[in-house]
Scaffold this motif. Structure first.
Motif, PDB file in Angstrom:
ATOM      1  N   THR A 229      -6.448  18.963 -10.599  1.00  0.00           N
ATOM      2  CA  THR A 229      -7.190  18.919  -9.349  1.00  0.00           C
ATOM      3  C   THR A 229      -8.651  18.577  -9.617  1.00  0.00           C
ATOM      4  O   THR A 229      -9.228  18.990 -10.629  1.00  0.00           O
ATOM      5  CB  THR A 229      -7.119  20.267  -8.606  1.00  0.00           C
ATOM      6  N   ALA A 230      -9.226  17.821  -8.687  1.00  0.00           N
ATOM      7  CA  ALA A 230     -10.645  17.458  -8.751  1.00  0.00           C
ATOM      8  C   ALA A 230     -11.081  17.088  -7.336  1.00  0.00           C
ATOM      9  O   ALA A 230     -10.279  16.555  -6.558  1.00  0.00           O
ATOM     10  CB  ALA A 230     -10.877  16.287  -9.704  1.00  0.00           C
ATOM     11  N   PRO A 231     -12.342  17.374  -6.964  1.00  0.00           N
ATOM     12  CA  PRO A 231     -12.818  17.086  -5.613  1.00  0.00           C
ATOM     13  C   PRO A 231     -12.638  15.612  -5.243  1.00  0.00           C
ATOM     14  O   PRO A 231     -12.878  14.717  -6.060  1.00  0.00           O
ATOM     15  CB  PRO A 231     -14.307  17.464  -5.672  1.00  0.00           C
ATOM     16  N   GLU A 232     -12.190  15.381  -4.005  1.00  0.00           N
ATOM     17  CA  GLU A 232     -12.045  14.043  -3.415  1.00  0.00           C
ATOM     18  C   GLU A 232     -10.995  13.177  -4.101  1.00  0.00           C
ATOM     19  O   GLU A 232     -10.945  11.967  -3.875  1.00  0.00           O
ATOM     20  CB  GLU A 232     -13.400  13.318  -3.371  1.00  0.00           C
ATOM     21  N   LEU A 233     -10.167  13.802  -4.926  1.00  0.00           N
ATOM     22  CA  LEU A 233      -9.079  13.072  -5.580  1.00  0.00           C
ATOM     23  C   LEU A 233      -7.761  13.789  -5.285  1.00  0.00           C
ATOM     24  O   LEU A 233      -7.732  15.003  -5.079  1.00  0.00           O
ATOM     25  CB  LEU A 233      -9.313  12.981  -7.089  1.00  0.00           C
ATOM     26  N   ARG A 234      -6.687  13.024  -5.232  1.00  0.00           N
ATOM     27  CA  ARG A 234      -5.387  13.572  -4.884  1.00  0.00           C
ATOM     28  C   ARG A 234      -4.884  14.495  -5.992  1.00  0.00           C
ATOM     29  O   ARG A 234      -4.906  14.134  -7.172  1.00  0.00           O
ATOM     30  CB  ARG A 234      -4.405  12.421  -4.674  1.00  0.00           C
ATOM     31  N   THR A 235      -4.466  15.700  -5.608  1.00  0.00           N
ATOM     32  CA  THR A 235      -3.903  16.624  -6.587  1.00  0.00           C
ATOM     33  C   THR A 235      -2.653  16.010  -7.207  1.00  0.00           C
ATOM     34  O   THR A 235      -1.790  15.483  -6.508  1.00  0.00           O
ATOM     35  CB  THR A 235      -3.555  17.965  -5.928  1.00  0.00           C
ATOM     36  N   LEU A 236      -2.586  16.091  -8.513  1.00  0.00           N
ATOM     37  CA  LEU A 236      -1.454  15.535  -9.241  1.00  0.00           C
ATOM     38  C   LEU A 236      -0.601  16.664  -9.812  1.00  0.00           C
ATOM     39  O   LEU A 236      -1.105  17.519 -10.539  1.00  0.00           O
ATOM     40  CB  LEU A 236      -1.941  14.641 -10.383  1.00  0.00           C
TER      41      LEU A 236
END
Length: 299
Positions: A229-236
């Motif tokens: 997870t990371a801000p503004e990126l799709r959770t993988l």
């Protein structure tokens, strides 16, 4: 595709009328999405029944099977999710909700063994927590689809031990084979884990009996779980799989394998220097690399 038998015009009209009546019964649903889903479910369910000309005994058997699935489900075991997994419904839902986007890493099934409170380890730390297995060094980077490094990305990792069991399956409260860590300023990560091994999904219940009846293996291909997870990126949510694992040929019981996720786990002989100077003595170990690419959250 199975061809629907010709049952005669009069019978076909009766069946069509029933489908229309049931579909219409959902027309007053206030939530339009609920209405859409229930009406589509009705059409597909009735189409299946008509396609195979389901017998009343088969219908009874299906009800008994689903009842047994519910009866074995508790707060430790979710047999309905297991059923969804072995039917490929879980993977299809993931495919629908994680659209391919440029070079973004592919997603796969979440699995039933994630826990929220896994300990944090430093970069280069060990997730094993006493779990038995061959030590394995895992490293890589986390970037976006433009190649920009993602510092501070949270990486959750979890896996089974060499006997094919996750910590939660032992029932003694142990926390092992799982942890979380964060990428450094360059988007890099590294940790010690265990070389993954194949293991069977729980197959002592109704889903296991179904697999046996149709001649399917309950065994999952060897893998290591990741959630990134990371801000503004799709959770993988994904795995990596072990190149050369025979189960890749036989087939993964929940259809989670994707070729892009198969990685080489290079075997290292005893005494080979480790990347961080860890002393393993007489033990062999393995190493692999997994570079992770996250898609934008809106895709």
């Amino acid at each position: 595709m199975t061809k629907t038998p010709d049952v005669g015009a009069e019978q076909r009209v009766l069946e069509d009328d029933l489908v229309a009546t049931v579909v219409m019964s959902f027309e007053k649903a206030v939530d339009p999405r609920l209405r859409e889903v229930m009406q589509a479910l009705t059409r597909h369910l009735h189409a299946f029944i008509r396609d195979v000309r389901l017998t009343e005994q088969e219908w009874t058997t299906a009800i008994e099977f689903l009842t047994a699935v519910g009866q074995i489900t508790d707060d430790k075991r979710q047999e309905f999710v297991l059923l969804s997994d072995v039917l490929g419904a879980s993977m299809q839902t993931i495919a629908v909700n994680n659209r391919a986007y440029r070079a973004a890493t592919e997603a796969t099934v979440f699995g039933p063994f994630f826990v929220d409170d896994a300990p944090q380890i430093p970069l280069g730390g060990d997730i094993a927590g006493g779990a038995a297995g061959q030590p394995c060094w895992i490293e890589g980077t986390v970037t976006d689809t433009d190649g920009n490094a993602i510092p501070g990305a949270r990486i959750e990792v979890w896996e089974c031990d060499e006997d094919g069991f996750y910590d939660v399956q032992y029932g003694d409260g142990r926390m092992a084979g799982r942890a979380h860590l964060f990428t450094d300023e360059n988007g890099s990560y590294r940790f010690w884990g265990l070389t993954p091994v194949p293991y069977p999904i729980p197959h002592d219940g109704p889903v296991g009996r179904m697999l046996e009846a149709v001649g399917r293996s309950p065994v999952r291909a060897a893998h290591l779980h990741f959630m990134v997870t990371a801000p503004e990126l799709r959770t993988l949510v994904t795995h990596i799989f072990v190149e050369g694992d025979p189960q890749l040929v036989i087939g993964d019981s929940v259809f989670g394998v994707k070729s892009s996720l198969i990685k080489q786990f290079a075997q290292q002989s005893a005494g080979t220097p480790t990347p961080d100077g860890r002393a393993l003595g007489y033990r062999t170990w393995a190493r692999t690399r997994f570079d992770i690419v996250l898609a934008p959250v809106a895709t």
